[in-house]
Design a protein around this motif. Sequence first.
Motif, PDB file in Angstrom:
ATOM      1  N   SER A 184       0.846  -1.198   0.000  1.00 33.19           N
ATOM      2  CA  SER A 184       0.000   0.000   0.000  1.00 33.19           C
ATOM      3  C   SER A 184       0.876   1.240   0.000  1.00 33.19           C
ATOM      4  O   SER A 184       2.020   1.213   0.438  1.00 33.19           O
ATOM      5  CB  SER A 184      -0.902   0.006   1.233  1.00 33.19           C
ATOM      6  OG  SER A 184      -0.138   0.366   2.356  1.00 33.19           O
ATOM      7  N   ASN A 185       0.301   2.291  -0.495  1.00 31.55           N
ATOM      8  CA  ASN A 185       1.039   3.543  -0.553  1.00 31.55           C
ATOM      9  C   ASN A 185       0.869   4.293   0.762  1.00 31.55           C
ATOM     10  O   ASN A 185       0.008   5.142   0.894  1.00 31.55           O
ATOM     11  CB  ASN A 185       0.553   4.381  -1.731  1.00 31.55           C
ATOM     12  CG  ASN A 185       1.440   5.590  -1.968  1.00 31.55           C
ATOM     13  OD1 ASN A 185       2.380   5.838  -1.223  1.00 31.55           O
ATOM     14  ND2 ASN A 185       1.140   6.342  -3.006  1.00 31.55           N
ATOM     15  N   THR A 186       1.689   3.972   1.725  1.00 30.77           N
ATOM     16  CA  THR A 186       1.650   4.670   3.011  1.00 30.77           C
ATOM     17  C   THR A 186       2.796   5.677   3.011  1.00 30.77           C
ATOM     18  O   THR A 186       3.954   5.306   3.168  1.00 30.77           O
ATOM     19  CB  THR A 186       1.837   3.675   4.171  1.00 30.77           C
ATOM     20  OG1 THR A 186       0.914   2.606   3.981  1.00 30.77           O
ATOM     21  CG2 THR A 186       1.593   4.346   5.494  1.00 30.77           C
ATOM     22  N   VAL A 200       2.279  13.414   4.015  1.00 30.69           N
ATOM     23  CA  VAL A 200       0.840  13.160   3.949  1.00 30.69           C
ATOM     24  C   VAL A 200       0.087  14.468   3.736  1.00 30.69           C
ATOM     25  O   VAL A 200       0.502  15.521   4.223  1.00 30.69           O
ATOM     26  CB  VAL A 200       0.365  12.490   5.266  1.00 30.69           C
ATOM     27  CG1 VAL A 200      -1.004  11.868   5.100  1.00 30.69           C
ATOM     28  CG2 VAL A 200       1.357  11.434   5.724  1.00 30.69           C
ATOM     29  N   SER A 226      -5.394  12.276   4.096  1.00 24.17           N
ATOM     30  CA  SER A 226      -6.113  11.374   3.186  1.00 24.17           C
ATOM     31  C   SER A 226      -5.171  10.547   2.316  1.00 24.17           C
ATOM     32  O   SER A 226      -5.594   9.581   1.712  1.00 24.17           O
ATOM     33  CB  SER A 226      -7.058  12.177   2.300  1.00 24.17           C
ATOM     34  OG  SER A 226      -6.320  13.087   1.513  1.00 24.17           O
ATOM     35  N   GLY A 227      -3.904  10.893   2.241  1.00 23.72           N
ATOM     36  CA  GLY A 227      -3.026  10.102   1.378  1.00 23.72           C
ATOM     37  C   GLY A 227      -1.734  10.826   1.093  1.00 23.72           C
ATOM     38  O   GLY A 227      -1.395  11.810   1.757  1.00 23.72           O
ATOM     39  N   SER A 250       5.158   9.903  -2.672  1.00 29.08           N
ATOM     40  CA  SER A 250       4.601   8.606  -2.296  1.00 29.08           C
ATOM     41  C   SER A 250       5.543   7.880  -1.350  1.00 29.08           C
ATOM     42  O   SER A 250       6.699   8.261  -1.183  1.00 29.08           O
ATOM     43  CB  SER A 250       4.427   7.736  -3.539  1.00 29.08           C
ATOM     44  OG  SER A 250       3.330   8.158  -4.287  1.00 29.08           O
ATOM     45  N   PRO A 297      -3.179   4.476  -5.905  1.00 26.85           N
ATOM     46  CA  PRO A 297      -3.206   5.925  -5.740  1.00 26.85           C
ATOM     47  C   PRO A 297      -1.823   6.447  -5.381  1.00 26.85           C
ATOM     48  O   PRO A 297      -1.360   6.236  -4.286  1.00 26.85           O
ATOM     49  CB  PRO A 297      -4.148   6.100  -4.553  1.00 26.85           C
ATOM     50  CG  PRO A 297      -3.934   4.825  -3.739  1.00 26.85           C
ATOM     51  CD  PRO A 297      -3.399   3.766  -4.666  1.00 26.85           C
ATOM     52  N   THR A 352       0.255  12.801  -5.148  1.00 21.64           N
ATOM     53  CA  THR A 352      -0.617  13.721  -5.836  1.00 21.64           C
ATOM     54  C   THR A 352      -0.074  14.183  -7.175  1.00 21.64           C
ATOM     55  O   THR A 352      -0.831  14.452  -8.068  1.00 21.64           O
ATOM     56  CB  THR A 352      -0.789  14.911  -4.931  1.00 21.64           C
ATOM     57  OG1 THR A 352       0.520  15.350  -4.623  1.00 21.64           O
ATOM     58  CG2 THR A 352      -1.480  14.519  -3.673  1.00 21.64           C
TER      59      THR A 352
END
Lengths: 485, 1083
Positions: free
Chosen positions: B476-478, B482, B487-488, B493, B547, B550
Amino acid sequence: MRKLILPILVLALVLVSCTDNLTDLNTDPKNPTDVPGETLFSNAQVSLGTYLTEPDVNLNTFKLMAQYWAQTTYATESRYELTTRSIPSNLWSELYRDVLKDLDKSAEIISNDESLSDAEKTNRLASIEVLKVLTYSELVNIFGDIPYSEALNPDNTQPSYEDAASIYEDLMSRLNTAISDFDASASNFREADIFYGGDVEKWQKFANSLKLRLAITLADVNNSMAQTAIEEAAPNAFESNDDNAVIPFQAFPPHANPIWEALVNSGRHDYVPSNTIIDHMNDLDDPRRPKFFTLAPDTNTYFGGTYGTTNTYSAFSHFSEDVANDDDYEVKTATLPGTILEYAEVEFILVEARERGYNVSGSAQQHYNNAIEADMKSWGVDEDDISDYLSQQSVNYQTASGTWKEKIGKQKWLSLFLQGLQGWTEWRRLDAPTLNAPPEMTLEDIPERFTYPVDEQNLNTSNYNAASEAIGGDDLQNNLFWDVN
Amino acid sequence: MLRKLLSSSLGLVLCFMLFASGAIAQTGSISGTITDSNTSDVLPGANVFIQDIEKGTAASGDGTYIIEDVPYGTYELQFSFVGYQSQTKQVVVDSDEITVNAQLSPSEAALEEVFVTAYGIEQSQNELPYSAQKVDGDIVAQNRNDNFLTSLSGRVAGLKVSKSNGMGGSTNMVMRGYKSISGNNQVLFVVDGVPYANREFNTEDVEEGDAGYDYGNTAVDINPDNIASINVLKGPAAAALYGSRASNGAIVIETKKAEIGQQSVDVTFNSSVTASRIDQSTFPEYQMKYGQGYGPYYSGGSEPYFYQFDANGDGSDDLVAPYTADASFGPRFDADKMVYTWESFANSGPNSGQPQPWTAPENTPVDFFETGMTTQNSISVDGGFTGGYYALGYNQNNTSGIMPNSELDKHKLNFSAGYDISEDLHVSASVNYARTEGLGRPQTGYSTLLSQFRQWWATSVDIESQRDAYFRNGGSNTPWNVTSDLSGPFYWSNIYWSRHENYSTDQRDRYFGYTEARYDVNDWLSFTGRVAIDNYSQIIEERTNKPSATTDLPEYTQRKQNFTEFNYDLLANYDTQLSETIGVSGVVGMNIRRNHTQAITGTTNGGLVVPDQFSLDNSSNGILFPEETDEQLGVNGYFASLNLNYDDLVNIELTGRRDKSSSLPEDENVYYYPSASAGFIFSEIVSADWLTFGKIRASVASVGNTAPPASLTDRFNRNPSNFGRTPLYTLPNTKNNPDLKPERTKSWEVGLQMSLFQDRFSYDINYYDQNTLDQILATEVSRASGYQTKFVNAGNVENRGIELTVTGRPVVTQDFAWTVTANWNKNINEVKALAPGVDNYQLAAPQGDVTISAALGEPYGAIRGSDFIYQDGEPVVNSSGFYKSTASSNHIIGNMNPDWTGGISNRINYKNWSLNFLVDVRWGGDIFSLDQYYGQGTGLYPVTAAINDNGNNVRDPVSEGGGVVLDGVKEDGSPNDIHAPANTYAGAFGWINNPSANFVYDGSYVKLREVGLTYSIPQDLINRIGLLRSASVSVIGRNLLILHKNLPYADPEQGIAVGNVQGYQGAAHPTTRDVTLNLKLRF
């Protein structure tokens, strides 16, 4: 084995003989040498409309210059740093190369197109001329003196700069010619015309509205020319929002609204609304706020990021989103049209024309109300909210404080939200409203113009030097010729 | 995998050995021993051959040979061996057993060494009237990494080789300086007389410093184990016969071939494994005192460096690290503070929902890099038979890079053979195939992974926690960076997500080969016809998954390219003695060349519908019109050369070539290349004991060059998408020019070559002067002209310089020999003219407020940007203590050209041991470091958290004794004593308050480039084993140590990618130290 000599010689002869068509190899089968002229016109419209709407920090930072927007992490452009990202250079490429040169070539192809009737050809050329005038006037409004009559000629790669005031005069006369050339009984560009679908009457109104804009810009330096032009153009300009010159952005990239691309599609959080505009709107209890912005998280207020500094995205109001999925436009809508010139601006010009004593119909108050109402309607503000707003003492043209310049300046600036370049231009011309100096600003004051592209210093050195000298130095603080008061 | 491959290779070897031993088992009447003239070691495998009766053999394991059944008569006996000078001995066979022993000298020592010049013409170094240098194939093959070209670095005076960007990265090879302002400056590769395409697939963005992948260049498709020798032709005179492309110098590669009739089979097996680790001196060292943040901007009160909000829902505010920031101007580490970080907000994991003590992390980005492994296995077989020869080989190379999820796989096959159909007619052919597959190629340029580590990083992030976070939840993209609403990913990334989910793959199939027939009319004239084809098809796929951070919308791009080059040659070679003393030789011929490149690129639009599904039709929105290229170039050339030799005393060579090109206007498409060279061997007339050999030489040449295809006629470009239903066309950015003329390069050179004391000391010194005039360049023009660039004939770049090669043999004894060779080159480059009225040609405007340019009167590759303001040579600071900066970014603040380059290589042989080492030097030349420009500004490096003259940390508020006093003077000229604030990103460090000139560094380096130690198994042991002819084990280290550099935390050699834009570093990859273990067996 001598029998093999013969085949070798034959092979050699074949090789020699296949060398005749050498030049034919030098083609580019994937790109045409001739295209229909209207495809270039359409492209210029898209480039122009996209450029004016664009919030990309590499291209168009005018939403920051006009202090409608503030930056979150990298508050560089809002502190008027232009060279790191070569913004002046990029914008020359956009306007000279992608707008003006395509228009120029389109005109050349259309002039030579024998399949067109004379009347249609004239209409098309007049439409092209209107967009050229508009684009040149934007360039002048950004820089002052610019390459003009020697521009767009690849045989002269070092065009000289010309005096901004003379360019404005020439633009006015070209616009007058274009206006008189339009013939509403003949066809124009038809569906290739992205702004008006080829509607000649709308082009006439657009041309006259542009004439109003050029004229009012000149009013402080050439009152007589301004007066004549405004009196001529006022009856023929935009009459409602239906006449607005807009680019109808598409639902998805690459021709979606670039604001949506920057704020939504990219997923980045580079901008929040600026405190400058939100504070002014809060003072006036402006009903456009929910159309423009969201409430700041965990508050019941509209709260803008401090202009010219770093802002935490989550702490402030954001630009409005299309949550209701209704017909109203919000800022973050892919199909939000990009405005090139709108009816509200025409009405604001007429307010000013009345104040300057020009002979135009209607009262200043009437035009002022029309202007605000038109802008609010374009954002879907309720009629009741509009009349409440107009009746406020701080808004009502009779009761609001300040000179007519201040009253018009503030309301016009609010109505030009998202039209950063025109917003900054009107602020420079009307000196209202009061903008905020960025904290820790290193400049003496907020810029009055852009510096010329760095590559002009390298590629067009002597003309650049002459131009810099002519305008008193290639400096951010130099006022443009029309900015005298 | 390795084991499987080894066993299968060994099986193959065994097959060949059976075959080989059958061929060797013969008896004969001429016999003898072949030994090394220096060491007297026997030379197993050395060849003996009698041309007249086409009979020959190879020496067996003890260095002896026998040729049987030789009829009585007089013969020329030829002895030859790879790496040794050939020798001819006359022998009269008049009895049953004749003994002829031979001592061969190593070819390094050889002035008699044979050079292969244009069109396969062989000339001894004696005869060469121009500058050339030769590198032995063994040297190249010894370098067992994924790119054999790098082994030329430091070995050829005047050739600058640099490799960038790690695994499979591109190699920049420039001879005698940059000559073409906007065109190609890379050397031409020629394999067995046929041009070998050296193309690259990097986008223009990558070449100018923007983000992308580096796909390397295609010269590496040659099988290094099949290279017999590399002849480097330096100047246009040497290369004039190859046409315009050789004006940048030519690297002429000869592949291995057995002698015709050699009655033996030579089987060589090579197996190596290489381990690569990063050189930590080329990677950032981080300050470990402060963590994530940009400054005291995140909350009020006493802890403004932290966010303060209720992170755990207990009703009171908590300290939260500024997780939105990609910088390290955050709070000072303090183990007593419990702080919520990105880990606290991750879905799961040991620290999920928990605060942690605010301390420096255990694992920093250096722990991100893995040990790269390369295995290379090859087998080559060459042999002869009556009237013919053959050579075949297979080379397999597998590399796993130092970054996770990166792999490079190569397979190379080659086969060549020749046969005498009759006494007069000889035919030969060669076929080569190379398959290259890449996965996770290095990303280069701005906003890539290395941009994070070097420019935008939070020192408080533990890299192991990033790894755990990615793998814990099945990939996962943790992110560590952030969005403010948690939210992400914000700007970046998860690092491991970036490597595993956003990557490229590529695949290239390449065919290269020719067929050739030679007809010998008589003993001095022969005709040769040849058809050669070079073809590759390449497919590149680039993926960005969802995802992602951004800035990366999910995207899939596919690029396909097909390239072919046909060369048809018809040659007449002649070589005869007109009299006792006058010999003439040369070639008359024609060459027809046809290039065709077709490419198509498609990209998804607006994201992907189904995650993980990488296909164009999975695009969220209609895809943009694919970008298509279809380009052809044809050149028809006629050429002739005449070499006159007078009594081995004087050599005069005249060459001429006439080219007609498809890409120039019809009335201007013919251009000529005359050259004249002369060499005078004065040692023939000077008799001195100490003088072994001496020659002076001079040459002058003029070469032409054509325009890029399709640059005469204007075209329109389609906008990649309609606006609704309205089609859009636009004028291109470049104005073409129907009046282009060929460009010209004029050059001359003089040289002196001497060998003293029986070759114990020799040197070759050369002065050259080269002007490239009327360059066909897409010059930048004022944008107000409606264009960005315009093709014109303009400009003149001058390169002149000195090349020096010195070879010494300080020790030569029976058991011990030491050879040292030094190469040195000083090149002076100057842009003498640009387009009329233009004083600058911009090559690139990468990030950092700098441009790389060809500036009039400056060396090519000037770095422009904002400069310090100086007062009496001292930089001036303003009242805040920050450096004052020029208003414009137009000041020349550096230049990419080194003052000089050189290399010292040593070879020491002691009995069965051989040691070689190479020191490679580049002196001078500037580099702008975007990594420092941003990285200092984000507080990554120790200087941003150093102790100041008050004994306080520079990050303490100035009011409390913090701040930094920058070197310089105040505006009144007195020494600076102002403490400039350094507690935020907008302080004394980094891009905001500094001129770009503050981030220009000297690019010098001294590197221990290569150390190789080889042990050859003693011959008596080999003989006892029986099967083998020789066996050796080597340990080779590459890039072991950077002995000197001035650029902090990076290797000055790392650049952008192959191309003209150098002197700029952004997101530089760390350099690796490579250690190879190699086993070589000959059967």
